[in-house]
Design a protein around this motif. Structure first.
Motif, PDB file in Angstrom:
ATOM      1  N   PHE A  90       0.839  -1.190   0.000  1.00 24.50           N
ATOM      2  CA  PHE A  90       0.000   0.000   0.000  1.00 24.50           C
ATOM      3  C   PHE A  90       0.881   1.249   0.000  1.00 24.50           C
ATOM      4  N   HIS A  91       0.610   2.145  -0.927  1.00 20.65           N
ATOM      5  CA  HIS A  91       1.307   3.424  -1.002  1.00 20.65           C
ATOM      6  C   HIS A  91       0.285   4.525  -1.298  1.00 20.65           C
ATOM      7  N   GLY A  92       0.611   5.726  -0.862  1.00 20.26           N
ATOM      8  CA  GLY A  92      -0.289   6.836  -1.141  1.00 20.26           C
ATOM      9  C   GLY A  92       0.343   8.156  -0.789  1.00 20.26           C
ATOM     10  N   GLU A  93      -0.436   9.203  -0.919  1.00 20.71           N
ATOM     11  CA  GLU A  93       0.052  10.538  -0.588  1.00 20.71           C
ATOM     12  C   GLU A  93      -1.122  11.466  -0.327  1.00 20.71           C
ATOM     13  N   LEU A  94      -0.861  12.520   0.431  1.00 18.04           N
ATOM     14  CA  LEU A  94      -1.782  13.626   0.667  1.00 18.04           C
ATOM     15  C   LEU A  94      -1.037  14.906   0.357  1.00 18.04           C
ATOM     16  N   TYR A  95      -1.713  15.860  -0.265  1.00 24.63           N
ATOM     17  CA  TYR A  95      -0.990  17.061  -0.681  1.00 24.63           C
ATOM     18  C   TYR A  95      -1.926  18.263  -0.746  1.00 24.63           C
ATOM     19  N   GLU A  96      -1.308  19.437  -0.649  1.00 24.63           N
ATOM     20  CA  GLU A  96      -2.016  20.690  -0.927  1.00 24.63           C
ATOM     21  C   GLU A  96      -1.036  21.689  -1.521  1.00 24.63           C
ATOM     22  N   PHE A  97      -1.517  22.381  -2.574  1.00 27.67           N
ATOM     23  CA  PHE A  97      -0.788  23.487  -3.197  1.00 27.67           C
ATOM     24  C   PHE A  97      -1.575  24.759  -2.927  1.00 27.67           C
ATOM     25  N   PHE A  98      -0.865  25.785  -2.472  1.00 31.04           N
ATOM     26  CA  PHE A  98      -1.533  26.982  -1.957  1.00 31.04           C
ATOM     27  C   PHE A  98      -0.942  28.236  -2.596  1.00 31.04           C
ATOM     28  N   ARG A  99      -1.819  29.122  -3.070  1.00 30.93           N
ATOM     29  CA  ARG A  99      -1.398  30.429  -3.596  1.00 30.93           C
ATOM     30  C   ARG A  99      -2.329  31.506  -3.068  1.00 30.93           C
ATOM     31  N   ASN A 100      -1.776  32.717  -2.884  1.00 36.48           N
ATOM     32  CA  ASN A 100      -2.546  33.828  -2.334  1.00 36.48           C
ATOM     33  C   ASN A 100      -1.956  35.129  -2.832  1.00 36.48           C
ATOM     34  N   ASP A 101      -2.817  36.115  -3.127  1.00 40.94           N
ATOM     35  CA  ASP A 101      -2.334  37.393  -3.671  1.00 40.94           C
ATOM     36  C   ASP A 101      -1.422  38.129  -2.702  1.00 40.94           C
ATOM     37  N   ALA A 102      -1.475  37.791  -1.394  1.00 41.30           N
ATOM     38  CA  ALA A 102      -0.593  38.436  -0.425  1.00 41.30           C
ATOM     39  C   ALA A 102       0.872  38.139  -0.714  1.00 41.30           C
ATOM     40  N   LEU A 103       1.129  37.092  -1.475  1.00 35.95           N
ATOM     41  CA  LEU A 103       2.500  36.697  -1.776  1.00 35.95           C
ATOM     42  C   LEU A 103       2.945  37.163  -3.165  1.00 35.95           C
ATOM     43  N   ASP A 104       2.062  37.824  -3.913  1.00 37.11           N
ATOM     44  CA  ASP A 104       2.298  38.082  -5.328  1.00 37.11           C
ATOM     45  C   ASP A 104       2.598  39.547  -5.621  1.00 37.11           C
ATOM     46  N   ALA A 105       3.177  39.764  -6.810  1.00 34.69           N
ATOM     47  CA  ALA A 105       3.373  41.120  -7.326  1.00 34.69           C
ATOM     48  C   ALA A 105       2.163  41.506  -8.170  1.00 34.69           C
ATOM     49  N   VAL A 112      -3.936  51.416 -11.005  1.00 31.31           N
ATOM     50  CA  VAL A 112      -4.725  52.148 -10.024  1.00 31.31           C
ATOM     51  C   VAL A 112      -4.594  51.595  -8.612  1.00 31.31           C
ATOM     52  N   SER A 113      -3.773  50.581  -8.422  1.00 26.66           N
ATOM     53  CA  SER A 113      -3.605  50.005  -7.100  1.00 26.66           C
ATOM     54  C   SER A 113      -2.174  49.527  -6.937  1.00 26.66           C
ATOM     55  N   ALA A 114      -1.659  49.663  -5.719  1.00 30.95           N
ATOM     56  CA  ALA A 114      -0.308  49.161  -5.442  1.00 30.95           C
ATOM     57  C   ALA A 114      -0.309  47.671  -5.142  1.00 30.95           C
ATOM     58  N   HIS A 115      -1.496  47.086  -5.048  1.00 27.43           N
ATOM     59  CA  HIS A 115      -1.609  45.675  -4.689  1.00 27.43           C
ATOM     60  C   HIS A 115      -2.275  44.907  -5.822  1.00 27.43           C
ATOM     61  N   PRO A 116      -1.956  43.643  -5.958  1.00 28.40           N
ATOM     62  CA  PRO A 116      -2.617  42.831  -6.991  1.00 28.40           C
ATOM     63  C   PRO A 116      -4.069  42.590  -6.629  1.00 28.40           C
ATOM     64  N   PHE A 198      -8.930  56.246 -15.182  1.00 31.61           N
ATOM     65  CA  PHE A 198      -7.568  56.466 -15.649  1.00 31.61           C
ATOM     66  C   PHE A 198      -7.636  57.080 -17.042  1.00 31.61           C
ATOM     67  N   THR A 199      -6.708  57.985 -17.317  1.00 30.88           N
ATOM     68  CA  THR A 199      -6.591  58.593 -18.643  1.00 30.88           C
ATOM     69  C   THR A 199      -5.189  58.337 -19.166  1.00 30.88           C
ATOM     70  N   PHE A 207     -10.932  52.318 -18.129  1.00 32.20           N
ATOM     71  CA  PHE A 207     -11.239  51.693 -16.845  1.00 32.20           C
ATOM     72  C   PHE A 207     -10.174  50.640 -16.586  1.00 32.20           C
ATOM     73  N   VAL A 208      -9.464  50.778 -15.472  1.00 31.47           N
ATOM     74  CA  VAL A 208      -8.459  49.809 -15.056  1.00 31.47           C
ATOM     75  C   VAL A 208      -8.921  49.214 -13.732  1.00 31.47           C
ATOM     76  N   GLY A 209      -9.153  47.930 -13.720  1.00 31.47           N
ATOM     77  CA  GLY A 209      -9.653  47.284 -12.512  1.00 31.47           C
ATOM     78  C   GLY A 209      -9.655  45.788 -12.668  1.00 31.47           C
ATOM     79  N   SER A 210     -10.637  45.140 -12.075  1.00 31.54           N
ATOM     80  CA  SER A 210     -10.696  43.682 -12.145  1.00 31.54           C
ATOM     81  C   SER A 210     -12.144  43.240 -12.143  1.00 31.54           C
ATOM     82  N   ALA A 211     -12.322  41.985 -12.563  1.00 34.80           N
ATOM     83  CA  ALA A 211     -13.636  41.347 -12.542  1.00 34.80           C
ATOM     84  C   ALA A 211     -13.494  39.995 -11.862  1.00 34.80           C
TER      85      ALA A 211
END
Length: 857
Positions: A90-105, A112-116, A198-199, A207-211
């Motif tokens: 018997f063999h197996g694995e458990l895993y998680e991959f995690f990403r968050n905007d707090a870690l990103d550029a 219009v924002s200093a943050h992603p 923004f002009t 318009f510079v933003g996100s959806a």
């Protein structure tokens, strides 16, 4: 190559990676994906149906050029995936991959924002594999076998949860422009457009933003293998996946509040039975299916009638899609809601026979494909400028009323023989022949309707005509090659090959003909038209038809190569090769009712037409096999096998790909400037990249000692690629009746400046009343450069158990890979770059960090 920004399904999907790829000069829909020898393609678009969890994959292989005769159906690369089975333990694995905007550029174009924008991604799951204790009946009842078992399982379960704010950078209206609108319909629509924040340097309001966008995926797989006896082995694999995605801008929308919502269920089953008749005779029987159920609805299910839009629809399933030249697109998306249910069934058999110096393979396969579709249409308006939009003056409109429903069946048969003949110990000759009968698709209820130019009539397949297009039954495909070790020492190999590979047509070439009258009512209008009178003008202007050439031939590609591979140092090999191909009868769509001196060749149907006799007709989009392509390349690869903790692969490709058009889908889209002179569109392929360098490497640090010191590993993938071509266009659509196809005239030298504010000198191009003299894809856009880097730490916990920590950085140096510049002459964004090639969260967009933890036992 890295996908072009204007690819159909080769660019990354939301949270799921790419579903297609361009390789060796082939279109993205020519790749043959297989899992355990069973078709893994979505045969409507000919893309990857399902990305198996990595934990379920034992191995994979990609063949780019000239393959064995046992492979057919597609003219491009072959991607083979073999799944993972269990073992005695018997063999197996458990895993998680995690990403968050707090870690990103943040993205380069997020002014219009200093943050992603928000980004959260969790991908987690597990796997378990091992023996299956099979019961048997004994004197005391049911007992289980002792000792080694012959049956094994491997189970995986994986979940993806992604929440993201997608970067948007769109032309919108200034406050002055908003106030200047007097048309009541436009005033209603303006309320849906965000105010400018923004002009830019030209004074254009943006318009510079996100959806918001999301991706939810749940999937599980089960692999079971059973060694019946010494001669027989059975292997089965099953996949179940349910996915839900929201796409705010994938179909062209540039502002928040629109896009679409996509739900899909995918199932795959593969069954393999291997029988050993003797050491020299082995048979492999394969059965399987893949199934898709997919629906898509508009993100904004609004009723156009409540806005004063008269496009023939008075139901709340979406506004018409509104495209304003220069970078504003909202509403729709067009051709929604829609859905389909597809089932591909495969029966295949291969017999392997060894006799003397010959290794022979005989076999064949039968594929049966059922495709059921429904599509409604929100319609499409094109406006030549922001000023025209404010005034309510569109220059084209198209819509198909009443919806489209069809039930398509397509089957094919393939037979092959392949001989690997060892002429001498150092010379092997490969000889093969494949035959494919790609039968013409049929519709269960005779809902294919085609245009017949000879009688200028609409004919219903199954009633007025036998087939939607002729049967292609003469697809003989020779394969020949050799491998030669000139010195007989196993350190040098010279290989060469030539092959013909035939493409099975996608069903959407025929399925779209169900949108013709009397089953549906397609309209189009080219010229001044308003939102409040659209259907009143488009109706009398005539039906817009979709048809397929009755003599439509299967596409085929001739490919060839000559390469030399040699060992230059122990565990270090160099390959240098020339690879080429020529595509013939490639699929293309053109308007066969393009006006000549303002007059259409087929102004109305004949009075003897079985459908709509004497009716006025507009554009007639015909799918046909009149395209071609050519590809020539130098490939070099340096490979170091693992030794002293290091392995790497570095490659350089110098190539040129030319064609008339680079996409087969969707069939309703005409891309050529002049439908009577498609050779005028011969130019660089959309995916052409003259230079490409890739380095992938893994290095195990030589540190030894305690658990904190040992077990460290570094890895990197480095890509550098030349830019893809840009096809410049004008808003003129009166010449050929098709929007976004007429190119400008060149009035000066074509100069690349290389700035996001002005990628090229725009003064060199000017609109023209007729066909422009600028060639297709002459201007080259930005290249693609990206470095991914990772650090692994594996800690052994006990015998057979370990814990691995991974820190991964995508786009390590935060180097933005820019998207294509605006291509509409005279628009506010002409020559300007307003986004990265791929959106935030995907390759080359901005620096992103990912952490992972994996427990293996």
């Amino acid at each position: 190559v890295t996908p072009p920004q204007n690819g159909l399904l080769s660019p990354p999907t939301r949270g799921g990676g790419s579903l297609a790829l361009n390789t060796a000069g082939n279109r993205e829909d020519t790749v043959n994906f297989q899992i355990n020898g069973i078709t893994l393609n979505d045969q409507v678009n000919n893309i990857l149906n399902f990305n198996p969890p990595l934990t379920s994959i034992q191995e994979f292989k990609i063949d780019n050029s000239t393959f064995s005769a046992e492979y057919g159906r597609n003219s491009g690369a072959i991607v083979n995936v073999a799944t993972r089975s269990g073992s005695q333990d018997f063999h197996g694995e458990l895993y998680e991959f995690f990403r968050n905007d707090a870690l990103d550029a943040r993205n380069f174009f997020n002014f219009v924002s200093a943050h992603p924008p928000p980004f959260k991604r969790n991908q987690f799951g597990g796997a378990l594999g091992g023996p299956i204790k099979l019961p048997r009946f004994g004197e005391g009842g049911i007992v289980f076998r002792e000792g080694k078992t012959r049956a094994f399982f491997f189970f995986t379960y994986e979940v993806l949860r992604q929440r993201q704010g997608v970067d948007l950078n769109s032309v919108v209206l200034s406050d002055v422009q908003r106030l200047s609108a007097s048309d009541p319909v436009i005033k209603n629509l303006i309320q849906l457009i965000p105010r400018a924040n923004f002009t830019d340097s030209t004074g254009t309001a943006r318009f510079v933003g996100s959806a918001p966008a999301s991706a939810d995926v749940n999937q599980w797989t089960m692999d079971i293998s059973y060694d019946i006896n010494a001669e027989d082995r059975v292997h089965g694999y099953y996949v179940w996946q349910r996915a839900l995605r929201t796409e705010p801008n994938l179909q062209g929308n540039t502002i928040p509040g629109f896009g679409d919502i996509r739900a899909g269920l995918r199932q795959i089953l593969t069954l393999n039975e291997t029988h050993i008749f003797s050491p020299s005779l082995v048979n492999d029987l394969r059965l399987g299916f893949n199934r898709i159920h997919f629906t898509a609805t508009a993100g904004a299910e609004l009723n156009p009638a409540t806005f004063g839009i008269n496009n023939g629809i008075n139901e709340p399933f979406g506004l018409p899609q509104i495209n304003v030249a220069g970078g504003l697109n909202f509403g729709g998306p067009v051709q929604l809601p829609q859905g389909r249910g597809d089932t591909t069934i495969v029966f295949a058999d291969t017999l392997n026979y060894l006799r003397g110096s010959h290794s022979l393979k005989f076999g064949g396969d039968y594929r049966l494909f059922y495709n059921n579709n429904f599509i409604r249409d929100t319609g499409l308006f094109n406006f030549p400028s922001v000023a025209a939009f404010i005034a309510g003056n569109a220059n084209s409109f198209s819509i198909t009323l009443d919806g489209r429903i069809n039930s398509v069946k397509q089957d094919s048969v393939g037979l092959f023989v392949q001989d690997s003949f060892k002429v001498r110990p150092n010379f092997t000759l490969e000889l093969g022949l494949r035959y494919d009968a790609n039968l013409t698709p049929t519709e269960r209820y005779d809902r294919f309707v085609v245009f017949d130019p000879a009688s200028v009539s609409l004919r219903r397949v199954g009633r007025d005509i036998d087939q939607v297009y002729k049967t292609n039954g003469m697809n003989f495909q020779p394969r020949i090659g050799f491998a030669w070790d000139p010195f007989g020492d196993g350190k040098t190999s010279i290989r060469s090959a030539y092959a013909i590979q035939v493409e099975q047509p996608m069903t959407n070439a025929a399925a779209q003909t169900s949108s013709n009258p009397p089953l549906a009512t397609p309209f189009s209008f080219t010229g001044p038209i308003r939102l409040d009178n659209a259907i009143n003008l488009a109706g009398p202007a005539g039906n817009s038809l979709i048809t397929v050439d009755h003599n439509y031939s299967n596409s085929y590609v001739q490919s060839w190569n000559l390469n030399v591979q040699c060992e230059i140092l122990p565990k270090l090999a160099l390959m240098v090769g020339y690879f080429g191909s020529k595509g013939t009868h490639l699929r293309i769509s053109r308007n066969i009712n393009q006006p000549v001196n303002g007059v259409r060749p087929f102004p109305r149907l004949s009075v003897t037409s079985p459908e709509l006799p004497g009716a006025t007709i507009g554009n007639i989009t015909q799918v046909e096999g009149s395209g071609n392509s050519s590809y020539n390349a130098l490939w070099t690869t340096l490979t170091k096998r693992f030794s002293r903790g290091l392995q790497f692969n570095v490659s350089y490709t110098w190539s040129k790909s030319i064609d008339y058009n680079s996409l087969s889908s969707p069939p309703t889209v005409v891309t050529v400037q002049d439908s009577y002179n498609i050779r005028n569109d011969r130019g660089l392929s959309d995916f052409d990249a003259r230079h490409r360098v890739v380095l992938s490497a893994i290095y195990e640090l030589p540190w030894k000692g305690n658990q904190f010191v040992s077990g460290w590993q570094l890895a990197t993938i480095v890509q550098s690629q030349s830019g893809n071509p840009v096809n410049l266009i004008t808003t003129n659509n009166t010449v050929n009746g098709v929007a976004n196809t007429i190119r400008p005239n060149v009035v000066g030298p074509i100069e690349t400046i290389g700035s996001v504010e002005q990628w090229f000198a725009t003064a060199a191009f000017t609109p023209v009343a007729g066909f422009g003299n600028l060639g297709r894809n002459v201007v080259i856009g930005p290249g693609f450069n990206n470095v991914d880097f990772s650090v692994f730490k594996t800690t052994r916990l006990s015998e057979g158990t370990s814990l691995q920590f991974r820190a991964e950085v995508f786009d390590l140096f935060n180097h933005p890979s820019f998207g294509q510049p605006g291509r509409v002459v005279g628009s506010a964004t002409f020559g300007r770059i307003t986004n990265t090639r791929f959106p935030t969260g995907d390759s080359g967009s901005s620096r992103q960090l990912q952490f992972a933890l994996k427990f293996s036992f």
